[in-house]
Design a protein around this motif. Structure first.
Motif, PDB file in Angstrom:
ATOM      1  N   ASP A  14      -1.121   6.945   1.052  1.00  0.00           N
ATOM      2  CA  ASP A  14      -2.467   6.973   1.645  1.00  0.00           C
ATOM      3  C   ASP A  14      -2.612   5.679   2.448  1.00  0.00           C
ATOM      4  O   ASP A  14      -2.799   4.604   1.868  1.00  0.00           O
ATOM      5  N   ARG A  15      -2.504   5.782   3.747  1.00  0.00           N
ATOM      6  CA  ARG A  15      -2.479   4.585   4.600  1.00  0.00           C
ATOM      7  C   ARG A  15      -3.761   3.759   4.491  1.00  0.00           C
ATOM      8  O   ARG A  15      -3.717   2.533   4.523  1.00  0.00           O
ATOM      9  N   ASP A  16      -4.904   4.412   4.359  1.00  0.00           N
ATOM     10  CA  ASP A  16      -6.163   3.683   4.221  1.00  0.00           C
ATOM     11  C   ASP A  16      -6.204   2.905   2.910  1.00  0.00           C
ATOM     12  O   ASP A  16      -6.596   1.740   2.876  1.00  0.00           O
ATOM     13  N   GLU A  17      -5.799   3.558   1.816  1.00  0.00           N
ATOM     14  CA  GLU A  17      -5.790   2.894   0.514  1.00  0.00           C
ATOM     15  C   GLU A  17      -4.833   1.704   0.515  1.00  0.00           C
ATOM     16  O   GLU A  17      -5.163   0.628   0.000  1.00  0.00           O
ATOM     17  N   SER A  18      -3.650   1.874   1.090  1.00  0.00           N
ATOM     18  CA  SER A  18      -2.675   0.783   1.117  1.00  0.00           C
ATOM     19  C   SER A  18      -3.183  -0.398   1.938  1.00  0.00           C
ATOM     20  O   SER A  18      -3.079  -1.548   1.496  1.00  0.00           O
ATOM     21  N   ALA A  19      -3.717  -0.139   3.116  1.00  0.00           N
ATOM     22  CA  ALA A  19      -4.235  -1.225   3.953  1.00  0.00           C
ATOM     23  C   ALA A  19      -5.379  -1.941   3.240  1.00  0.00           C
ATOM     24  O   ALA A  19      -5.444  -3.178   3.237  1.00  0.00           O
ATOM     25  N   ARG A  20      -6.271  -1.191   2.616  1.00  0.00           N
ATOM     26  CA  ARG A  20      -7.394  -1.788   1.880  1.00  0.00           C
ATOM     27  C   ARG A  20      -6.875  -2.651   0.728  1.00  0.00           C
ATOM     28  O   ARG A  20      -7.361  -3.759   0.501  1.00  0.00           O
ATOM     29  N   PHE A  21      -5.868  -2.170   0.000  1.00  0.00           N
ATOM     30  CA  PHE A  21      -5.284  -2.916  -1.116  1.00  0.00           C
ATOM     31  C   PHE A  21      -4.801  -4.294  -0.640  1.00  0.00           C
ATOM     32  O   PHE A  21      -5.119  -5.311  -1.245  1.00  0.00           O
ATOM     33  N   PHE A  22      -4.055  -4.321   0.453  1.00  0.00           N
ATOM     34  CA  PHE A  22      -3.532  -5.588   0.958  1.00  0.00           C
ATOM     35  C   PHE A  22      -4.627  -6.474   1.549  1.00  0.00           C
ATOM     36  O   PHE A  22      -4.606  -7.686   1.363  1.00  0.00           O
ATOM     37  N   ARG A  23      -5.574  -5.866   2.254  1.00  0.00           N
ATOM     38  CA  ARG A  23      -6.684  -6.666   2.802  1.00  0.00           C
ATOM     39  C   ARG A  23      -7.459  -7.357   1.690  1.00  0.00           C
ATOM     40  O   ARG A  23      -7.765  -8.539   1.778  1.00  0.00           O
ATOM     41  N   GLU A  24      -7.778  -6.618   0.639  1.00  0.00           N
ATOM     42  CA  GLU A  24      -8.548  -7.193  -0.469  1.00  0.00           C
ATOM     43  C   GLU A  24      -7.733  -8.207  -1.245  1.00  0.00           C
ATOM     44  O   GLU A  24      -8.226  -9.282  -1.577  1.00  0.00           O
ATOM     45  N   TRP A  34      -4.620   2.403  15.450  1.00  0.00           N
ATOM     46  CA  TRP A  34      -4.467   3.459  16.452  1.00  0.00           C
ATOM     47  C   TRP A  34      -3.452   4.483  15.972  1.00  0.00           C
ATOM     48  O   TRP A  34      -2.643   4.210  15.091  1.00  0.00           O
ATOM     49  N   GLY A  35      -3.529   5.657  16.561  1.00  0.00           N
ATOM     50  CA  GLY A  35      -2.577   6.720  16.254  1.00  0.00           C
ATOM     51  C   GLY A  35      -2.421   6.927  14.764  1.00  0.00           C
ATOM     52  O   GLY A  35      -3.406   6.985  14.026  1.00  0.00           O
ATOM     53  N   PRO A  36      -1.185   7.006  14.300  1.00  0.00           N
ATOM     54  CA  PRO A  36      -0.940   7.268  12.877  1.00  0.00           C
ATOM     55  C   PRO A  36      -1.000   6.016  12.005  1.00  0.00           C
ATOM     56  O   PRO A  36      -0.697   6.079  10.826  1.00  0.00           O
ATOM     57  N   PHE A  37      -1.391   4.873  12.576  1.00  0.00           N
ATOM     58  CA  PHE A  37      -1.320   3.598  11.860  1.00  0.00           C
ATOM     59  C   PHE A  37      -2.686   3.046  11.468  1.00  0.00           C
ATOM     60  O   PHE A  37      -3.630   3.094  12.249  1.00  0.00           O
ATOM     61  N   VAL A  38      -2.754   2.497  10.252  1.00  0.00           N
ATOM     62  CA  VAL A  38      -3.855   1.641   9.845  1.00  0.00           C
ATOM     63  C   VAL A  38      -3.224   0.257   9.730  1.00  0.00           C
ATOM     64  O   VAL A  38      -2.244   0.069   9.003  1.00  0.00           O
ATOM     65  N   ASN A  39      -3.751  -0.690  10.477  1.00  0.00           N
ATOM     66  CA  ASN A  39      -3.114  -1.991  10.632  1.00  0.00           C
ATOM     67  C   ASN A  39      -3.851  -3.107   9.907  1.00  0.00           C
ATOM     68  O   ASN A  39      -5.069  -3.082   9.795  1.00  0.00           O
ATOM     69  N   ILE A  40      -3.069  -4.086   9.475  1.00  0.00           N
ATOM     70  CA  ILE A  40      -3.616  -5.374   9.073  1.00  0.00           C
ATOM     71  C   ILE A  40      -2.774  -6.435   9.754  1.00  0.00           C
ATOM     72  O   ILE A  40      -1.592  -6.219  10.042  1.00  0.00           O
ATOM     73  N   GLN A  41      -3.397  -7.557  10.056  1.00  0.00           N
ATOM     74  CA  GLN A  41      -2.686  -8.632  10.741  1.00  0.00           C
ATOM     75  C   GLN A  41      -2.698  -9.875   9.865  1.00  0.00           C
ATOM     76  O   GLN A  41      -3.749 -10.293   9.370  1.00  0.00           O
ATOM     77  N   LEU A  42      -1.518 -10.440   9.663  1.00  0.00           N
ATOM     78  CA  LEU A  42      -1.388 -11.651   8.874  1.00  0.00           C
ATOM     79  C   LEU A  42      -1.761 -12.857   9.731  1.00  0.00           C
ATOM     80  O   LEU A  42      -1.833 -12.769  10.962  1.00  0.00           O
ATOM     81  N   ASP A  43      -1.960 -13.995   9.086  1.00  0.00           N
ATOM     82  CA  ASP A  43      -2.403 -15.197   9.791  1.00  0.00           C
ATOM     83  C   ASP A  43      -1.451 -15.633  10.899  1.00  0.00           C
ATOM     84  O   ASP A  43      -1.872 -16.219  11.882  1.00  0.00           O
ATOM     85  N   LYS A 109       3.562  -3.704  -8.035  1.00  0.00           N
ATOM     86  CA  LYS A 109       3.737  -2.569  -7.116  1.00  0.00           C
ATOM     87  C   LYS A 109       2.430  -2.282  -6.391  1.00  0.00           C
ATOM     88  O   LYS A 109       1.358  -2.395  -6.973  1.00  0.00           O
ATOM     89  N   ASP A 110       2.548  -1.897  -5.136  1.00  0.00           N
ATOM     90  CA  ASP A 110       1.372  -1.513  -4.356  1.00  0.00           C
ATOM     91  C   ASP A 110       1.043  -0.048  -4.640  1.00  0.00           C
ATOM     92  O   ASP A 110       1.758   0.614  -5.405  1.00  0.00           O
ATOM     93  N   PRO A 111      -0.033   0.504  -4.057  1.00  0.00           N
ATOM     94  CA  PRO A 111      -0.419   1.894  -4.358  1.00  0.00           C
ATOM     95  C   PRO A 111       0.647   2.938  -4.027  1.00  0.00           C
ATOM     96  O   PRO A 111       0.632   4.029  -4.588  1.00  0.00           O
ATOM     97  N   SER A 112       1.598   2.619  -3.143  1.00  0.00           N
ATOM     98  CA  SER A 112       2.667   3.563  -2.799  1.00  0.00           C
ATOM     99  C   SER A 112       3.941   3.329  -3.575  1.00  0.00           C
ATOM    100  O   SER A 112       4.941   4.015  -3.352  1.00  0.00           O
ATOM    101  N   GLY A 113       3.939   2.339  -4.468  1.00  0.00           N
ATOM    102  CA  GLY A 113       5.097   2.077  -5.306  1.00  0.00           C
ATOM    103  C   GLY A 113       6.079   1.059  -4.754  1.00  0.00           C
ATOM    104  O   GLY A 113       7.153   0.876  -5.323  1.00  0.00           O
ATOM    105  N   HIS A 114       5.731   0.383  -3.661  1.00  0.00           N
ATOM    106  CA  HIS A 114       6.606  -0.656  -3.135  1.00  0.00           C
ATOM    107  C   HIS A 114       6.543  -1.890  -4.032  1.00  0.00           C
ATOM    108  O   HIS A 114       5.492  -2.208  -4.601  1.00  0.00           O
ATOM    109  N   ALA A 115       7.667  -2.599  -4.142  1.00  0.00           N
ATOM    110  CA  ALA A 115       7.740  -3.825  -4.933  1.00  0.00           C
ATOM    111  C   ALA A 115       7.225  -4.981  -4.087  1.00  0.00           C
ATOM    112  O   ALA A 115       7.800  -5.309  -3.056  1.00  0.00           O
ATOM    113  N   ILE A 116       6.140  -5.589  -4.524  1.00  0.00           N
ATOM    114  CA  ILE A 116       5.502  -6.674  -3.782  1.00  0.00           C
ATOM    115  C   ILE A 116       5.702  -7.968  -4.545  1.00  0.00           C
ATOM    116  O   ILE A 116       5.623  -8.001  -5.777  1.00  0.00           O
TER     117      ILE A 116
END
Length: 124
Positions: A14-24, A34-43, A109-116
């Motif tokens: 869930d791209r929205d959930e993942s982006a929100r998880f990292f933003r928070e 844009w398009g199929p992407f929900v983006n976050i930008q690091l410093d 792990k993030d909401p999609s199961g990636h090792a963070i």
């Protein structure tokens, strides 16, 4: 021109959930999407683009270098949300952080199961 890292696409259930998880977690503002992407930008300008691929998601590893203060706040958020975390990448030291490389670190792990991984000192 020097070589710098610009962006990567992170496969998400869930791209929205993942982006929100990292933003928070990392205290990042919303970025244009844009398009199929929900983006976050690091410093440093690096763009993380979350997308929902039509394939089974394979776990990837993403490590973020943060300062001591953000680490403390992010770690508290992990604990407050009961997110399982470990001091080691083998996931044997549950509920702990590490003091490798002269700083602090934690794996989860993030909401999609990636090792963070969050670290406060670079490896090199």
């Amino acid at each position: 021109m020097t070589v710098t890292f610009n962006h990567t696409i992170i496969a998400s259930k869930d791209r929205d959930e993942s982006a929100r998880f990292f933003r928070e977690l990392l205290e990042l503002p919303e970025a244009p999407s844009w398009g199929p992407f929900v983006n976050i930008q690091l410093d440093d300008g690096v763009l993380l683009q979350f997308a929902e691929p039509p394939v089974e998601i394979q776990m990837q590893h993403y490590a973020f270098l943060v300062d001591d203060e953000l680490f403390a706040r992010a770690y508290q958020r992990l604990c407050d949300r009961d997110i399982e975390h470990w001091a080691d990448p083998q996931m044997r030291r549950s509920g702990e952080t590490n003091t490798e490389h002269g700083g602090r670190g934690v794996y989860f792990k993030d909401p999609s199961g990636h090792a963070i991984e969050l670290i406060t000192r670079p490896y090199l």
